[in-house]
Write a protein that holds these residues in place. Structure first.
Motif, mmCIF file in Angstrom:
data_model
loop_
_atom_site.group_PDB
_atom_site.id
_atom_site.type_symbol
_atom_site.label_atom_id
_atom_site.label_comp_id
_atom_site.label_asym_id
_atom_site.label_seq_id
_atom_site.Cartn_x
_atom_site.Cartn_y
_atom_site.Cartn_z
ATOM 1 N N VAL A 121 0.805 -1.243 -0.059
ATOM 2 C CA VAL A 121 -0.030 0.094 -0.075
ATOM 3 C C VAL A 121 0.973 1.102 0.039
ATOM 4 O O VAL A 121 1.688 1.493 0.808
ATOM 5 N N ILE A 122 0.598 2.116 -0.874
ATOM 6 C CA ILE A 122 1.539 3.385 -0.969
ATOM 7 C C ILE A 122 0.844 4.388 -0.142
ATOM 8 O O ILE A 122 -0.417 4.417 -0.051
ATOM 9 N N PRO A 123 1.550 5.232 0.233
ATOM 10 C CA PRO A 123 0.936 6.510 0.946
ATOM 11 C C PRO A 123 -0.111 7.335 0.000
ATOM 12 O O PRO A 123 0.239 7.273 -1.209
ATOM 13 N N GLU A 124 -0.794 8.039 0.607
ATOM 14 C CA GLU A 124 -2.042 8.905 0.088
ATOM 15 C C GLU A 124 -1.192 10.164 -0.633
ATOM 16 O O GLU A 124 -0.717 10.903 0.257
ATOM 17 N N VAL A 125 -1.391 10.220 -2.074
ATOM 18 C CA VAL A 125 -1.148 11.701 -2.652
ATOM 19 C C VAL A 125 -2.389 12.184 -3.132
ATOM 20 O O VAL A 125 -3.305 11.226 -3.399
ATOM 21 N N HIS A 126 -2.234 13.335 -3.730
ATOM 22 C CA HIS A 126 -3.348 14.038 -4.564
ATOM 23 C C HIS A 126 -3.523 12.851 -5.892
ATOM 24 O O HIS A 126 -2.678 12.323 -6.090
ATOM 25 N N GLU A 127 -4.718 12.706 -6.227
ATOM 26 C CA GLU A 127 -5.082 11.479 -7.074
ATOM 27 C C GLU A 127 -4.358 11.768 -8.574
ATOM 28 O O GLU A 127 -4.240 10.900 -9.134
ATOM 29 N N LEU A 128 -4.094 12.995 -8.879
ATOM 30 C CA LEU A 128 -3.624 13.329 -10.111
ATOM 31 C C LEU A 128 -2.120 12.943 -10.054
ATOM 32 O O LEU A 128 -1.316 12.562 -10.962
ATOM 33 N N LEU A 129 -1.474 13.013 -8.880
ATOM 34 C CA LEU A 129 -0.063 12.926 -8.789
ATOM 35 C C LEU A 129 0.315 11.285 -8.465
ATOM 36 O O LEU A 129 1.517 11.300 -8.169
ATOM 37 N N THR A 130 -0.591 10.389 -8.386
ATOM 38 C CA THR A 130 -0.380 9.158 -7.968
ATOM 39 C C THR A 130 0.809 8.487 -8.704
ATOM 40 O O THR A 130 1.749 7.665 -8.399
ATOM 41 N N PRO A 131 0.898 8.647 -10.003
ATOM 42 C CA PRO A 131 1.927 8.004 -10.699
ATOM 43 C C PRO A 131 3.504 8.233 -10.243
ATOM 44 O O PRO A 131 4.436 7.570 -10.421
ATOM 45 N N LEU A 132 3.673 9.370 -9.684
ATOM 46 C CA LEU A 132 5.057 9.922 -9.089
ATOM 47 C C LEU A 132 5.338 9.052 -8.009
ATOM 48 O O LEU A 132 6.692 9.084 -7.664
ATOM 49 N N ILE A 133 4.531 8.283 -7.259
ATOM 50 C CA ILE A 133 4.403 7.485 -6.184
ATOM 51 C C ILE A 133 4.585 5.946 -6.580
ATOM 52 O O ILE A 133 5.239 5.332 -6.311
ATOM 53 N N SER A 134 3.363 5.668 -7.269
ATOM 54 C CA SER A 134 3.151 4.437 -7.606
ATOM 55 C C SER A 134 4.199 3.742 -8.602
ATOM 56 O O SER A 134 4.646 2.551 -8.351
ATOM 57 N N VAL A 135 5.065 4.786 -8.966
ATOM 58 C CA VAL A 135 6.062 4.086 -10.024
ATOM 59 C C VAL A 135 7.469 3.762 -8.952
ATOM 60 O O VAL A 135 7.903 2.664 -9.729
ATOM 61 N N ILE A 136 7.293 3.964 -7.978
ATOM 62 C CA ILE A 136 8.519 3.555 -7.375
ATOM 63 C C ILE A 136 8.517 2.173 -6.728
ATOM 64 O O ILE A 136 9.697 1.470 -6.931
ATOM 65 N N PRO A 137 7.657 1.535 -6.350
ATOM 66 C CA PRO A 137 7.544 0.075 -5.930
ATOM 67 C C PRO A 137 7.806 -0.572 -7.486
ATOM 68 O O PRO A 137 8.404 -1.680 -7.446
ATOM 69 N N MET A 138 7.528 0.005 -8.614
ATOM 70 C CA MET A 138 7.742 -0.688 -9.955
ATOM 71 C C MET A 138 9.305 -0.858 -10.231
ATOM 72 O O MET A 138 9.625 -1.754 -10.739
ATOM 73 N N GLN A 139 9.855 0.423 -9.802
ATOM 74 C CA GLN A 139 11.147 0.482 -9.947
ATOM 75 C C GLN A 139 12.186 -0.115 -9.180
ATOM 76 O O GLN A 139 12.769 -1.199 -9.687
#
Ligand code: F6R
Length: 357
Positions: free
Chosen positions: A312-330
């Protein structure tokens, strides 16, 4: 220098919170407002359509950037793979603005498009990490990523920097048009930087997930809907380029139109669920593949999580989620490559900047 890090890629993943803060700082004026050179904002405002041209990871950033520009600045955007653009050039709008996204600023495919649209007299902006690079010198305007040198072949911090700069471009354009935004981007990007830090501190758990889902498999699928789909494309690219696992990203709804035929007992499916509007439908897709034996790894955002989720990634503004969700991908890709003894920073057959068409 990579210092105590075993690989540049891991160092560059870890630098993302710092880069985020650097970008916020660099693009702020003395009043603390985000700012961009007026001639660039004028070019945005003068144009009736933006054409984003890029390759690879930068193309994936462009797909997310389109959402920022359309939703925040309300200018229509098309995103094109640079190498394909010349073959079937779309009918251009009356006042196109071309944005080239390129970490290196040297990608020949993108440069070929730049040269041809300049010949047609159109305006051009390059978003790059390298000041003085070819694409920067040849375009009318440049926005810099300020991500510091990216050495690992697999692009990581440049992608999140590209997203941040594109969001700022969208926001400053919107403000110049007196649009009410309903959120403060400086504040939201600060939350993103903090969330990135939390993720960079979750390496052990992500390594464990990578081992569990990817240590023996020959293939893997990434699914998502809306922006999660674009992050899935980037996750698949990262995984294939450094671990050599055959990986593909799909829109959740497209699975049943063909790809579901490939699901076998144990096939890993990495599903992203960061958008409330599609949370239930992506989970429906997960059920469809689980019924066919898939091994699901669900990565969701706080507030949308369910018991079966792996991370589960921390909550961020819904438009900005790619900046966060990509990190587990990396990180998943990084550990998959590590577990397979691959050359993480210098994957076979790839070069850091692709200067041939
Ligand atoms: C993927 C990767 C490549 C580049 C692509 C474009 O990790 O590094 O897909 O993103 O070659 O490169 P730039 O952004 O330098 O134009």
């Amino acid at each position: 220098e990579k210092g105590t890090y075993p690989h540049y890629m891991l160092k560059e993943i870890d630098e993302q919170p710092l880069v985020m803060r650097k970008i916020i700082q660099t693009y702020q004026n003395e009043q603390g407002e985000l700012t961009i050179a007026p001639e660039i904002i004028n070019a945005m405002n003068d144009s009736d359509r933006v054409y984003i041209i890029a390759a690879g990871t930068s193309y994936h950033a462009g797909l997310v950037g389109k959402q920022f520009i359309e939703k925040i600045a309300k200018i229509p955007v098309e995103v094109h793979v640079a190498s394909e653009f010349g073959y079937n050039m779309p009918l251009l709008s009356d006042k196109p603005l071309f944005i080239f996204i390129s970490q290196s600023g040297e990608t020949a495919d993108s440069r070929a498009v730049l040269v041809s649209v300049k010949e047609l007299g159109h305006r051009t902006l390059t978003i790059t990490n390298v000041p003085g690079s070819t694409l920067s010198r040849e375009a009318d305007y440049t926005l810099l990523l300020h991500a510091g040198p990216e050495i690992a072949v697999a692009s990581t911090k440049a992608y999140t920097a590209q997203l941040a700069v594109l969001s700022i471009l969208a926001e400053v354009t919107a403000k110049s048009r007196n649009y009410t935004l309903g959120f403060d981007l400086v504040h939201e990007l600060g939350i993103v930087a903090n969330a990135m830090e939390v993720l960079c501190d979750s390496k052990e758990l992500i390594e464990h997930i990578s081992r569990e889902f990817l240590s023996v498999t020959r293939n893997a699928f990434f699914i998502g809907r809306s922006v999660d789909h674009y992050v899935g494309l980037e996750g698949a690219l990262k995984l294939k380029e450094i671990s050599y696992i055959q990986a593909e990203g799909f829109a959740g709804g497209e699975l049943k139109h063909g790809t579901i035929a490939l699901i076998e007992e144990g096939t890993p499916i990495i599903a992203l669920a960061t958008q409330e509007s599609v949370n239930l439908s992506i989970r429906g897709n997960v059920k469809e593949v689980v019924a066919r034996g898939a091994n699901p790894c669900i990565i969701s955002m706080k507030g949308l999580e369910m018991d079966e989720d792996s991370f589960v990634i921390p909550e961020v503004h819904e438009l900005l989620t790619p900046l966060i969700s990509v990190i587990p991908m990396q990180l998943i890709a990084y550990y998959a490559a590590l577990h397979r003894d691959c050359d993480v920073d210098k994957p076979r057959n790839l070069a850091k900047s692709v200067t041939v068409e």
